[in-house]
Scaffold this active site. Structure first.
Site: not given
Length: 379
Positions: A63, A314, A339
């Protein structure tokens, strides 16, 4: 090997203690360049203290941490020999990626699970708006949403639903997980089973609430829901500051989205940031500092030893690197991945595609290390 999991101003790492979020003066240290510099100093210090100056370092991140990992490799190639950037939306800036891509991707996840489910959620917002116009609208919404206290705004209910659907799409993992919230395997599909299983006569809004309840109450321990005045349970308030300074990622909802159509106004966004923090956003700073436009052409010339992994479930994947750039800058893309799922702990229920993805990453890193030690011997 270094992982970008613990960052200043997030979790327990507060450089100014309880005053870390007090003003723009202290929050000014919360930025990507400072984070990278901190890690560069840390790695050099560790290598010196451990008498391991020649030890190779590979950085990992998922991320925002994935963006930092990729950027660290570009900014400090003399410190890290490679980077694994999982779910790193380094192309989510300026106009590189269509602004509607994130919410279009969330919507596609639900549409793939069930077209009816997608249509129900898409239609629930109008029902919520209509309900709010009644004289006792907020009382009705509070009752339907089983709130612990009477609502002051219908937007609280809207945000509650919105957050549940977005985060569930992000963490649509193939196994039971407890990342954002305790959730079953493939929670998007489970939400849609709830919606599709309810009577046809039930309102779209009640079905949407039932589905969202899976996100907030999979453990069946909540007797009522706090929709207003809750704490930042995920510790994400630091991101609001970063979004208002350097991490400007314009997002809109298209007509194809299951969310109400919306546009992005930099002027309004800037005014909100000025009001909240006393600062103006720098919308083009990330692409100035780290690049992003024509990334294939640019990185092919001077970049190396980077893995960009993305799962197409994601919604952040749409702003990621999805194609190989060179023989040593590779994109590992999985259709059912969510994710940074490749960074999650291994379980006995992991699907074959996830096991294979991790093996690919290990093999690539091993090759980097072999090349590094080979060069070291020659020198």
């Amino acid at each position: 090997m270094l992982s970008y999991s613990s960052l200043k101003f997030y979790g327990d790492s507060m450089p100014f203690g309880n005053n870390s979020y007090k003003s723009a003066k202290t929050l000014g240290y919360l930025n990507s360049q400072q984070a990278l510099a901190d890690y560069a100093v840390l790695i050099r210090s560790l290598k010196q203290n451990l008498s391991s100056d020649s030890s190779p370092v590979v950085v990992f991140g998922g991320s925002y941490g994935g963006m930092l990992a990729a950027w660290f490799r570009l900014k400090y190639p003399h410190i890290a020999i490679g980077a694994v950037a999982s779910s790193a939306p380094i192309l989510q800036f300026d106009k590189i990626t269509p602004w509607s891509s994130f919410y279009d991707a969330v919507s596609q996840d639900f549409k793939d699970a069930s077209l009816n489910c997608y249509k129900v959620i898409k239609g629930s917002w109008a029902e919520l708006d209509a309900l709010s116009t009644h004289d006792d609208g907020l009382i009705e919404v509070s009752k339907l949403f089983r709130t612990c206290k009477a609502l002051h705004s219908v937007y609280s209910a809207r945000d509650w639903l919105w957050e549940a659907f977005v985060y569930t799409a992000m963490v649509n993992y193939p196994t039971e997980a407890n990342f954002m919230m305790p959730l079953p395997a493939y929670p998007v599909e489970e939400m849609c089973k709830i919606i599709d299983g309810l009577p046809k006569g039930a309102s779209k809004l009640s079905k949407a609430f039932a589905a969202a309840s899976l996100y907030y109450n999979y453990t069946q321990t909540e007797k009522c829901f706090n929709l207003e005045g809750g704490t930042d349970s995920h510790g994400l308030h630091g991101w609001d500051w970063q979004a208002c300074t350097e991490m400007v990622m314009p997002m809109t909802c298209s007509n194809e989205s299951m969310f109400p159509p919306s546009s992005f106004s930099y002027k309004e966004f800037s005014q909100d940031c000025k009001k909240q923090y006393g600062v103006k956003p720098r919308p083009h700073w990330i692409t100035t500092e780290f690049g992003g436009y024509r990334i294939e052409q640019v990185l092919k010339r001077f970049g190396s030893n980077m893995i960009f992994s993305n799962g197409m479930q994601d919604p952040w994947s749409r702003g990621g690197v999805l194609k190989n750039i060179s023989s040593s800058i590779v994109a590992l893309v999985t259709q059912k991945g969510a994710h940074h799922v490749d960074f999650r702990s291994e379980t006995k229920n992991d699907p074959d595609w996830l096991i294979m993805q991790r093996k690919q990453e290990v093999a690539i890193i091993e090759k980097w290390l072999e090349e590094y030690y080979k060069d070291l011997k020659q020198n």
